[in-house]
Design a protein around this motif. Structure first.
Motif, PDB file in Angstrom:
ATOM      1  N   UNK A 158       0.805  -1.218   0.000  1.00 40.75           N
ATOM      2  CA  UNK A 158       0.000   0.000   0.000  1.00 40.75           C
ATOM      3  C   UNK A 158       0.838   1.268   0.000  1.00 40.75           C
ATOM      4  N   UNK A 159       2.151   1.155   0.170  1.00 40.51           N
ATOM      5  CA  UNK A 159       3.034   2.319   0.234  1.00 40.51           C
ATOM      6  C   UNK A 159       3.873   2.375  -1.030  1.00 40.51           C
ATOM      7  N   UNK A 160       3.617   3.387  -1.851  1.00 40.67           N
ATOM      8  CA  UNK A 160       4.251   3.455  -3.168  1.00 40.67           C
ATOM      9  C   UNK A 160       4.929   4.808  -3.355  1.00 40.67           C
ATOM     10  N   UNK A 161       6.228   4.767  -3.605  1.00 43.91           N
ATOM     11  CA  UNK A 161       7.002   5.966  -3.907  1.00 43.91           C
ATOM     12  C   UNK A 161       7.422   5.888  -5.370  1.00 43.91           C
ATOM     13  N   UNK A 162       6.884   6.776  -6.174  1.00 43.88           N
ATOM     14  CA  UNK A 162       7.223   6.832  -7.599  1.00 43.88           C
ATOM     15  C   UNK A 162       8.367   7.819  -7.761  1.00 43.88           C
ATOM     16  N   UNK A 163       9.574   7.311  -7.990  1.00 45.04           N
ATOM     17  CA  UNK A 163      10.751   8.183  -8.015  1.00 45.04           C
ATOM     18  C   UNK A 163      10.992   8.818  -9.385  1.00 45.04           C
ATOM     19  N   UNK A 164      10.084   8.563 -10.332  1.00 43.64           N
ATOM     20  CA  UNK A 164      10.308   9.079 -11.689  1.00 43.64           C
ATOM     21  C   UNK A 164       9.003   9.633 -12.254  1.00 43.64           C
TER      22      UNK A 164
ATOM     23  N   UNK B  32       1.762   6.990  -3.287  1.00 43.24           N
ATOM     24  CA  UNK B  32       1.764   7.697  -2.012  1.00 43.24           C
ATOM     25  C   UNK B  32       2.604   8.965  -2.087  1.00 43.24           C
ATOM     26  N   UNK B  33       3.806   8.840  -2.639  1.00 47.02           N
ATOM     27  CA  UNK B  33       4.732   9.963  -2.774  1.00 47.02           C
ATOM     28  C   UNK B  33       5.258  10.005  -4.199  1.00 47.02           C
ATOM     29  N   UNK B  34       5.248  11.187  -4.796  1.00 44.10           N
ATOM     30  CA  UNK B  34       5.803  11.377  -6.127  1.00 44.10           C
ATOM     31  C   UNK B  34       7.095  12.175  -6.041  1.00 44.10           C
ATOM     32  N   UNK B  35       8.147  11.662  -6.661  1.00 45.39           N
ATOM     33  CA  UNK B  35       9.412  12.398  -6.761  1.00 45.39           C
ATOM     34  C   UNK B  35       9.529  12.868  -8.201  1.00 45.39           C
ATOM     35  N   UNK B  36       9.494  14.171  -8.401  1.00 44.80           N
ATOM     36  CA  UNK B  36       9.444  14.676  -9.779  1.00 44.80           C
ATOM     37  C   UNK B  36      10.786  15.259 -10.192  1.00 44.80           C
ATOM     38  N   UNK B  37      11.101  15.048 -11.465  1.00 42.09           N
ATOM     39  CA  UNK B  37      12.392  15.451 -12.002  1.00 42.09           C
ATOM     40  C   UNK B  37      12.230  16.217 -13.308  1.00 42.09           C
ATOM     41  N   UNK B  38      13.173  17.091 -13.581  1.00 42.67           N
ATOM     42  CA  UNK B  38      13.025  18.032 -14.693  1.00 42.67           C
ATOM     43  C   UNK B  38      13.695  17.586 -15.979  1.00 42.67           C
ATOM     44  N   UNK B  39      13.459  18.349 -17.029  1.00 42.35           N
ATOM     45  CA  UNK B  39      14.221  18.270 -18.268  1.00 42.35           C
ATOM     46  C   UNK B  39      15.005  19.568 -18.417  1.00 42.35           C
TER      47      UNK B  39
ATOM     48  N   UNK C  82       9.533  -8.432  -1.608  1.00 44.41           N
ATOM     49  CA  UNK C  82      10.262  -7.763  -2.694  1.00 44.41           C
ATOM     50  C   UNK C  82       9.416  -6.652  -3.293  1.00 44.41           C
ATOM     51  N   UNK C  83       8.130  -6.929  -3.483  1.00 41.79           N
ATOM     52  CA  UNK C  83       7.249  -5.901  -4.049  1.00 41.79           C
ATOM     53  C   UNK C  83       7.212  -4.663  -3.151  1.00 41.79           C
ATOM     54  N   UNK C  84       7.139  -4.861  -1.858  1.00 40.08           N
ATOM     55  CA  UNK C  84       7.117  -3.723  -0.927  1.00 40.08           C
ATOM     56  C   UNK C  84       8.419  -2.929  -0.990  1.00 40.08           C
ATOM     57  N   UNK C  85       9.531  -3.637  -1.098  1.00 39.55           N
ATOM     58  CA  UNK C  85      10.817  -2.944  -1.200  1.00 39.55           C
ATOM     59  C   UNK C  85      10.879  -2.092  -2.461  1.00 39.55           C
ATOM     60  N   UNK C  86      10.534  -2.699  -3.591  1.00 35.79           N
ATOM     61  CA  UNK C  86      10.605  -1.989  -4.866  1.00 35.79           C
ATOM     62  C   UNK C  86       9.614  -0.835  -4.891  1.00 35.79           C
ATOM     63  N   UNK C  87       8.388  -1.090  -4.479  1.00 38.74           N
ATOM     64  CA  UNK C  87       7.343  -0.070  -4.547  1.00 38.74           C
ATOM     65  C   UNK C  87       7.649   1.156  -3.682  1.00 38.74           C
ATOM     66  N   UNK C  88       8.242   0.951  -2.509  1.00 45.17           N
ATOM     67  CA  UNK C  88       8.382   2.130  -1.667  1.00 45.17           C
ATOM     68  C   UNK C  88       9.449   2.097  -0.598  1.00 45.17           C
ATOM     69  N   UNK C  89       9.725   0.932  -0.041  1.00 41.24           N
ATOM     70  CA  UNK C  89      10.626   0.877   1.101  1.00 41.24           C
ATOM     71  C   UNK C  89      12.053   1.290   0.754  1.00 41.24           C
ATOM     72  N   UNK C  90      12.530   0.899  -0.435  1.00 44.82           N
ATOM     73  CA  UNK C  90      13.894   1.270  -0.824  1.00 44.82           C
ATOM     74  C   UNK C  90      14.039   2.778  -0.992  1.00 44.82           C
ATOM     75  N   UNK C  91      13.079   3.381  -1.669  1.00 49.46           N
ATOM     76  CA  UNK C  91      13.129   4.837  -1.868  1.00 49.46           C
ATOM     77  C   UNK C  91      12.981   5.565  -0.537  1.00 49.46           C
TER      78      UNK C  91
END
Length: 443
Positions: free
Chosen positions: A105-111, A170-177, A408-417
Motif C-alpha cells: 500500500x506504500x508506493x514511492x514513484x521516483x520518476x 503515495x509519494x511522487x518524486x518529480x524530475x526536470x528536463x 520484494x514488491x514492498x521494497x521496490x514499490x516504496x521501502x527502498x526509496x
C-alpha cells in the motif's frame, strides 16, 4: 533506437481513453502490443462470461485482468498472478484488489514529470527544431494516453489529479528536463514552474534538480547547483550525460568535469544522484546512455547513491554487472520507469528478464519503482500490472532469478526509496488520505 510508444503500440492513439481509467489504459496497451491480435480474439469470450459488452468490458477492471490472463495463456508462461474469477466476477476482482493493496500500500514513484511551462513551446521563438521534436514525442505520448492536449495537459494541476489522486501512488518524486540550448536558453521545464508541484502537495512530493551539465561551464554548473539547494531545497539530482551543447555529452567519472560536482553535492548535503541511462532516444548519442561511468564514480564517492534511471535498458545487463562483480557495492541503484511500461504488456518475456536480472544482480534492496508519468498517463495501470507481475518458474529455474514475493514488491514499490530519501511512511500515508479526501474532478 528512437523511443516512441506509437512505434511499439500501433493504434493506441486511435483508441479513445479516459485518462482517469487506468484499467482501460492497461487493457488498450495489451490489445495494441505484440500479442494484441491474439489477446483481442480472446476478449469476446471473456466479456461473455462476465455478462458484459466487449466495449464496457475493456473499460472495466475485469477487462484488465482478462488481458493479463490471456497473455499467460498465449505464452504458456505465468507472467501474471491472476485467476479466471478476476476476469469474470466483480466481487472476486474487488477482493483481489484489496488483497494486493494490503500487501503493497506504500508506493514511492521516483520518476515523475510535468512537461509544460508558461508560454509552452513555440518553434523558432523559444524552441529549436530538435527541441520541438522532443515536445512532439511527449505530445504523442500524452494524447495516446487520453490527454487531449498532450504536454499542455502534463501540468502541475493534472500531476496532482492523475498521480496523487487517481493512482495508489503515495509519494511522487518529480524530475526536470534541461536541454536549455534547445529552449531559448531556459530549461525545458524551469525550476520555478515545476516547484509548483511541491508547493501544492508538500507532504506528498519531493523535487529533484536537473538541467546541469558541466559542458555549460563548470563554475556555472556549481553555482546553479548551490542555488537549487539554497533556493528550492531540492532532494537530489536527475541528470543527463547526453546534452544539447556542442560537446554532446559528458561522463560521471570525468575527474575534471564531474568530480567537482559530486564534491559539491557532499558539501551541500545532496546524497541521491540519478541519471538517465539507457533509452538512447532521438538525436542524442547512445554512448552516453551506457552506465560504465557509474563504476568509478560509485567507487570514489561511497557516501553518495548513484541511480540509473530506466535501469539503463536495453543496457541493463551492463549495469547489473557493475554489482555482480563488485558485490560489496552499497550505493548503486536502478529505477524501472518506462522500461517496465514499455515491455510488460507487449513483451512480458523481455520484461521478466529485465526485472529478474536487476533483482538477481543488483539485489531487491537496490531496485526503485518509477513510472515516468505523466508521460505514460495515469500510473495506476502500471501499479496494478506490477502487483500482478511474476517471473515464471521456467526463468527462475533457468536463470536463477528470484520469484517476486510480497516482501520484494514492498521494497521496490516504496521501502527502498523511503530508506535513501528518509521518507516517513506514516506521515506520507496520512497525507495520501488527506489528498483522497479532497479529490476534485478532471478539468
Amino acid at each position: 533506437m528512437e523511443f516512441n510508444i506509437l512505434q511499439h503500440f500501433k493504434g493506441l492513439d486511435e483508441l479513445p481513453k479516459d485518462p482517469f481509467n487506468g484499467n482501460e489504459t492497461g487493457t488498450s496497451l495489451f490489445l495494441t502490443g505484440g500479442m494484441g491480435p491474439k489477446i483481442s480474439q480472446k476478449m469476446d469470450g471473456y466479456a461473455k462470461k462476465a455478462g458484459m459488452s466487449r466495449r464496457n468490458f475493456i473499460k472495466s477492471s475485469l477487462g484488465f485482468s482478462a488481458a493479463m490472463l490471456a497473455a499467460n495463456e498465449i505464452t504458456g508462461m505465468k507472467f501474471f498472478e491472476v485467476g479466471a474469477a478476476e476476469a469474470a466476477d466483480s466481487g472476486a476482482k474487488n477482493e483481489a484488489i484489496q488483497v494486493a493493496r494490503a500487501s503493497s500500500d506504500f508506493i514511492v514513484d521516483v520518476h515523475t514529470h510535468v512537461c509544460t511551462r508558461p508560454g509552452h513551446y513555440q518553434l523558432g521563438v523559444n524552441t529549436t527544431e530538435r527541441g520541438m521534436w522532443f515536445v512532439q514525442l511527449l505530445d504523442d505520448l500524452g494524447k495516446a494516453f487520453g490527454l487531449p492536449n498532450g504536454t499542455r495537459d502534463m501540468n502541475v494541476e493534472n500531476y496532482g489529479k492523475l498521480i496523487l489522486q487517481e493512482s495508489d501512488t503515495t509519494v511522487g518524486i518529480f524530475n526536470p528536463f534541461g536541454f536549455r540550448e534547445h529552449y531559448g536558453g531556459q530549461d525545458m521545464i524551469p525550476m520555478e514552474y515545476q516547484v509548483g508541484v511541491r508547493n501544492n502537495w508538500p507532504k506528498s512530493t519531493l523535487m529533484l534538480a536537473g538541467g546541469l551539465t558541466p559542458n555549460q561551464g563548470l563554475s556555472v554548473t556549481l553555482d546553479r547547483l548551490t542555488m537549487y539547494v539554497e533556493k528550492y531545497k531540492i532532494s537530489g539530482l536527475k541528470l543527463y550525460t547526453f546534452d544539447a551543447t556542442a560537446k554532446k555529452g559528458w561522463w560521471f567519472d570525468d575527474e575534471k568535469l564531474a568530480y567537482p560536482i559530486w564534491e559539491k553535492c557532499r558539501k551541500l548535503g545532496i546524497k541521491n544522484i540519478g541519471c538517465h541511462k539507457g533509452i538512447p532516444f532521438g538525436q542524442f548519442y547512445a554512448r552516453y546512455a551506457h552506465a560504465e561511468d557509474f563504476d568509478a564514480a560509485a567507487d570514489d564517492f561511497l557516501d553518495l547513491n548513484f541511480i540509473a534511471y530506466h535501469s539503463a535498458w536495453p543496457y541493463h545487463n551492463e549495469l547489473a554487472a557493475l554489482k555482480t562483480f563488485k558485490p560489496q557495492r552499497k550505493n548503486l541503484y536502478c529505477e524501472v520507469g518506462s522500461t517496465f511500461a514499455a515491455t510488460v504488456t507487449s513483451r512480458p518475456l523481455e520484461c521478466a528478464h529485465v526485472i529478474g536480472t536487476l533483482l538477481r544482480d543488483l539485489g531487491p534492496d537496490y531496485v526503485l519503482w518509477g513510472t515516468d508519468s505523466l508521460l505514460w498517463g495515469n500510473p495506476q495501470w502500471q501499479i496494478e500490472a506490477f502487483r500482478k507481475f511474476q517471473i515464471p518458474d521456467q526463468l527462475v529455474e533457468g536463470h536463477g532469478y528470484p520469484k517476486i514475493t510480497d516482501e520484494i514488491r514492498r521494497k521496490v514499490f516504496g521501502e527502498n526509496a523511503a530508506r535513501i530519501w528518509n521518507i516517513d511512511k506514516q506521515a506520507a500515508m496520512q497525507a495520501k488520505a488527506e489528498i483522497l479526501g479532497n479529490k476534485t474532478s478532471f478539468a
